[in-house]
Design a protein around this motif. Structure first.
Motif, PDB file in Angstrom:
ATOM      1  N   ILE A 242       0.835  -1.203   0.000  1.00  0.00           N
ATOM      2  CA  ILE A 242       0.000   0.000   0.000  1.00  0.00           C
ATOM      3  C   ILE A 242       0.868   1.251   0.000  1.00  0.00           C
ATOM      4  N   ASP A 243       1.937   1.234   0.811  1.00  0.00           N
ATOM      5  CA  ASP A 243       2.842   2.385   0.876  1.00  0.00           C
ATOM      6  C   ASP A 243       3.517   2.642  -0.469  1.00  0.00           C
ATOM      7  N   GLN A 244       3.769   1.558  -1.216  1.00  0.00           N
ATOM      8  CA  GLN A 244       4.403   1.698  -2.530  1.00  0.00           C
ATOM      9  C   GLN A 244       3.380   1.964  -3.643  1.00  0.00           C
ATOM     10  N   LYS A 245       2.104   2.093  -3.250  1.00  0.00           N
ATOM     11  CA  LYS A 245       1.023   2.302  -4.219  1.00  0.00           C
ATOM     12  C   LYS A 245       0.939   1.173  -5.238  1.00  0.00           C
ATOM     13  N   LYS A 246       1.075  -0.053  -4.725  1.00  0.00           N
ATOM     14  CA  LYS A 246       0.906  -1.246  -5.551  1.00  0.00           C
ATOM     15  C   LYS A 246      -0.503  -1.805  -5.331  1.00  0.00           C
ATOM     16  N   GLN A 247      -1.076  -2.363  -6.374  1.00  0.00           N
ATOM     17  CA  GLN A 247      -2.464  -2.831  -6.320  1.00  0.00           C
ATOM     18  C   GLN A 247      -2.596  -4.135  -5.532  1.00  0.00           C
ATOM     19  N   ILE A 248      -3.631  -4.221  -4.693  1.00  0.00           N
ATOM     20  CA  ILE A 248      -3.948  -5.434  -3.954  1.00  0.00           C
ATOM     21  C   ILE A 248      -5.413  -5.798  -4.234  1.00  0.00           C
ATOM     22  N   VAL A 249      -5.657  -7.067  -4.524  1.00  0.00           N
ATOM     23  CA  VAL A 249      -7.012  -7.580  -4.731  1.00  0.00           C
ATOM     24  C   VAL A 249      -7.193  -8.791  -3.832  1.00  0.00           C
ATOM     25  N   ILE A 250      -8.253  -8.774  -3.036  1.00  0.00           N
ATOM     26  CA  ILE A 250      -8.498  -9.826  -2.050  1.00  0.00           C
ATOM     27  C   ILE A 250      -9.906 -10.371  -2.233  1.00  0.00           C
ATOM     28  N   SER A 251     -10.084 -11.666  -1.962  1.00  0.00           N
ATOM     29  CA  SER A 251     -11.441 -12.220  -1.943  1.00  0.00           C
ATOM     30  C   SER A 251     -11.635 -13.042  -0.678  1.00  0.00           C
ATOM     31  N   ALA A 252     -12.901 -13.192  -0.282  1.00  0.00           N
ATOM     32  CA  ALA A 252     -13.245 -13.980   0.903  1.00  0.00           C
ATOM     33  C   ALA A 252     -14.695 -14.410   0.793  1.00  0.00           C
ATOM     34  N   ASP A 253     -15.103 -15.293   1.696  1.00  0.00           N
ATOM     35  CA  ASP A 253     -16.483 -15.772   1.664  1.00  0.00           C
ATOM     36  C   ASP A 253     -17.422 -14.897   2.476  1.00  0.00           C
ATOM     37  N   ARG A 254     -16.871 -13.874   3.144  1.00  0.00           N
ATOM     38  CA  ARG A 254     -17.714 -12.939   3.908  1.00  0.00           C
ATOM     39  C   ARG A 254     -16.998 -11.606   4.034  1.00  0.00           C
ATOM     40  N   ALA A 255     -17.710 -10.609   4.538  1.00  0.00           N
ATOM     41  CA  ALA A 255     -17.133  -9.268   4.677  1.00  0.00           C
ATOM     42  C   ALA A 255     -15.987  -9.281   5.684  1.00  0.00           C
ATOM     43  N   PRO A 256     -15.026  -8.356   5.555  1.00  0.00           N
ATOM     44  CA  PRO A 256     -13.871  -8.343   6.471  1.00  0.00           C
ATOM     45  C   PRO A 256     -14.270  -8.359   7.941  1.00  0.00           C
ATOM     46  N   GLY A 257     -15.258  -7.548   8.310  1.00  0.00           N
ATOM     47  CA  GLY A 257     -15.662  -7.472   9.706  1.00  0.00           C
ATOM     48  C   GLY A 257     -16.326  -8.719  10.230  1.00  0.00           C
ATOM     49  N   GLU A 258     -16.706  -9.647   9.347  1.00  0.00           N
ATOM     50  CA  GLU A 258     -17.404 -10.863   9.756  1.00  0.00           C
ATOM     51  C   GLU A 258     -16.513 -12.094   9.778  1.00  0.00           C
ATOM     52  N   ILE A 259     -15.220 -11.927   9.454  1.00  0.00           N
ATOM     53  CA  ILE A 259     -14.301 -13.069   9.460  1.00  0.00           C
ATOM     54  C   ILE A 259     -13.781 -13.276  10.878  1.00  0.00           C
ATOM     55  N   LYS A 260     -14.214 -14.336  11.509  1.00  0.00           N
ATOM     56  CA  LYS A 260     -13.814 -14.613  12.884  1.00  0.00           C
ATOM     57  C   LYS A 260     -12.325 -14.938  12.961  1.00  0.00           C
ATOM     58  N   LYS A 261     -11.705 -14.521  14.053  1.00  0.00           N
ATOM     59  CA  LYS A 261     -10.284 -14.775  14.355  1.00  0.00           C
ATOM     60  C   LYS A 261      -9.339 -14.055  13.396  1.00  0.00           C
ATOM     61  N   LEU A 262      -9.859 -13.123  12.603  1.00  0.00           N
ATOM     62  CA  LEU A 262      -8.987 -12.281  11.784  1.00  0.00           C
ATOM     63  C   LEU A 262      -8.669 -11.033  12.603  1.00  0.00           C
ATOM     64  N   GLU A 263      -7.392 -10.699  12.713  1.00  0.00           N
ATOM     65  CA  GLU A 263      -6.975  -9.580  13.558  1.00  0.00           C
ATOM     66  C   GLU A 263      -7.685  -8.292  13.149  1.00  0.00           C
ATOM     67  N   ASN A 264      -8.024  -7.498  14.153  1.00  0.00           N
ATOM     68  CA  ASN A 264      -8.760  -6.254  13.892  1.00  0.00           C
ATOM     69  C   ASN A 264      -7.985  -5.303  12.994  1.00  0.00           C
ATOM     70  N   ARG A 265      -6.678  -5.272  13.151  1.00  0.00           N
ATOM     71  CA  ARG A 265      -5.893  -4.346  12.323  1.00  0.00           C
ATOM     72  C   ARG A 265      -5.931  -4.760  10.851  1.00  0.00           C
ATOM     73  N   ILE A 266      -6.033  -6.087  10.589  1.00  0.00           N
ATOM     74  CA  ILE A 266      -6.154  -6.538   9.205  1.00  0.00           C
ATOM     75  C   ILE A 266      -7.549  -6.218   8.679  1.00  0.00           C
ATOM     76  N   LYS A 267      -8.560  -6.451   9.510  1.00  0.00           N
ATOM     77  CA  LYS A 267      -9.929  -6.096   9.112  1.00  0.00           C
ATOM     78  C   LYS A 267     -10.001  -4.623   8.725  1.00  0.00           C
ATOM     79  N   SER A 268      -9.364  -3.785   9.535  1.00  0.00           N
ATOM     80  CA  SER A 268      -9.388  -2.347   9.281  1.00  0.00           C
ATOM     81  C   SER A 268      -8.726  -2.021   7.951  1.00  0.00           C
ATOM     82  N   ARG A 269      -7.581  -2.648   7.676  1.00  0.00           N
ATOM     83  CA  ARG A 269      -6.863  -2.390   6.421  1.00  0.00           C
ATOM     84  C   ARG A 269      -7.691  -2.846   5.213  1.00  0.00           C
TER      85      ARG A 269
END
Length: 457
Positions: A242-269
């Motif tokens: 992100i700092d280098q302004k490089k593109q990131i694409v992510i997929s998941a089976d649910r919204a970031p805030g609904e992924i259990k046991k995923l660290e809050n700082r990652i959810k926020s990012r």
């Protein structure tokens, strides 16, 4: 070895597969021989041989047949030089110190992207209301000259098109912007490479590779939830890109805030870019997918497969789980029709897919359908069943007949008796009228889908 035996099939494959698929999967094949109906090839890796055989085998055999050379099967063997390279890579992963050649091999292994499915391109993606935003966002990321959304986070249930869009982005970037270093992999593969690098004391190599790519694409990120060390490294990799302004694409089976046991700082990012929900398919989209698959099948096999009117509409209405289930059902129909030599009509469809249809069916009665349709259109049940022919009542009546025909096991005469004693020809006319409207009028298709969902809840 007669290379000319391969030249004509090779040219045919280049025309039919397109330059991208041809360059990725056919060009690397080294033709060895054609004997006793077996075409033999040398391939760089065992994986490539397996992948080509599974995904392009029929096309290759067809290309040989078109050139007048009957081939019954293909044989792939790993070339001697590549066997040595594979052995070298194995030794590299087990050694703590390596020479310059092994160093290069190890870094190449880290950079190796997951295989892309040739079917998963933007051209093959059927767009409808449930996925139009996700499709538009994926297109923008793949085609924009500057960062559009970062990160782009796609989420939705199984079989709704997340992986298809991820592959489509990767294909588009590799074709139109080949100078970019695009790394696509699953979250499980990310974790595996991270753990392997830790074990082999290669973390500096790992950090260098993953933080120097132009585009990082990670599928099914929910897999790393609860895996503390992997999450830690993913977090720092994410921030560095992100700092280098490089593109990131992510997929998941649910919204970031609904992924259990995923660290809050990652959810926020993950929530700091564009988060797009791919909704469950509706009737119109499922019908479009089926029509597209039939067309692709006809083009791929170069003949006009016979499908009776109403079959695709029936499947789109009855099988509402996800696109993969629809594709599987259609493939079964194609195979069954070919094996028994019968056209694909409604009888064959119900015979072939009886188990799938039973699994998708809840016992719904004609009376339930009538009540639900009357409530949906805000009319009295007695008016819908009665003799009035006003459009206000006639259209809901036909919708109820259509749903009764497709969601219950009742015959046309039985359905007619539930609608004020109407005969089966009246019911048949109503069903056909709604079939026609559902394929041309988006509002009618949406009405049918909404009522069907209400009945299945």
């Amino acid at each position: 070895m007669k290379q000319e035996e391969w030249n004509q099939p090779k040219e045919e494959l280049q025309k039919s597969l397109g330059q991208s698929n041809f360059a990725s999967w056919i060009e690397p094949l080294v033709f060895s021989s054609l004997a006793e109906g077996i075409a033999s090839f040398k391939v760089p890796t065992a994986f490539m041989g397996s992948y080509v055989n599974q995904n392009f085998g029929d096309r290759i055999i067809g290309a040989f047949a078109k050139s007048g050379q009957p081939v019954s099967r293909l044989k792939f063997t790993v070339s001697d030089s590549e066997e040595a390279l594979a052995s070298s890579l194995t030794a590299t992963l087990k050694a703590e110190k390596t020479d310059a050649h092994d160093e290069s091999t190890y870094l190449e292994a880290l950079l190796q992207t997951a295989p892309l499915d040739y079917r998963f391109t933007f051209d093959q993606f059927v767009v409808g209301k449930p996925n139009e935003l996700a499709h538009a966002a994926a297109r923008r990321v793949a085609e924009a000259d500057s960062l559009a959304f970062n990160p782009l986070f796609l989420y939705g249930g199984v079989g709704l098109g997340k992986t298809h869009l991820m592959h489509a982005i990767a294909w588009e970037l590799s074709t139109c912007k080949p100078h970019l270093q695009v790394l696509y992999l699953s979250a499980e593969q990310f974790m595996y490479r991270f753990v392997q690098s830790l074990r082999e004391r290669r973390m500096m190599d790992f950090k260098h590779i993953f933080r120097s790519v132009d585009v990082l694409m990670v599928d099914d990120v929910q897999f790393i939830a609860g895996k503390d060390s992997t999450q830690e490294e993913f977090f720092h990799t994410f921030n560095a890109l992100i700092d280098q302004k490089k593109q990131i694409v992510i997929s998941a089976d649910r919204a970031p805030g609904e992924i259990k046991k995923l660290e809050n700082r990652i959810k926020s990012r993950l929530q700091c870019g564009l988060v797009v929900d791919i909704h469950p398919t509706d009737y119109e989209l499922r019908l479009g997918v089926l029509q597209s698959k039939v067309e692709n099948y006809r083009e791929r096999n170069q003949f006009n497969i016979d499908i009776a009117d109403g079959v695709l509409e029936f499947l789109a209405l009855r099988m509402s789980t996800n696109v993969r289930v629809l594709e599987g059902a259609l493939n079964r129909l194609f195979a069954f029709s070919d094996l028994v030599g019968r056209p694909i009509d409604m009888d064959l469809t119900k015979d072939c897919l009886s188990d799938s249809l039973r699994a998708a069916e809840r016992k719904i009665t004609v009376e339930e359908i009538q009540r639900q349709v009357a409530d949906y259109y805000h009319i009295r049940l007695s008016d819908m069943i009665g003799p009035k022919r006003l459009r206000t009542y006639a259209r809901p009546r036909q919708v109820a007949m259509f749903l009764s025909k497709n969601l219950t096991a009742r015959s046309l005469p039985e359905i007619g008796r539930h609608f004020g004693g109407r005969d089966h020809t009246t019911v048949m006319h109503g069903v056909r009228r709604i079939e026609e409207l559902a394929s041309t009028d988006g509002q009618v298709a949406e009405d049918i889908e909404m009522i069907r969902r209400a009945l299945e809840d």
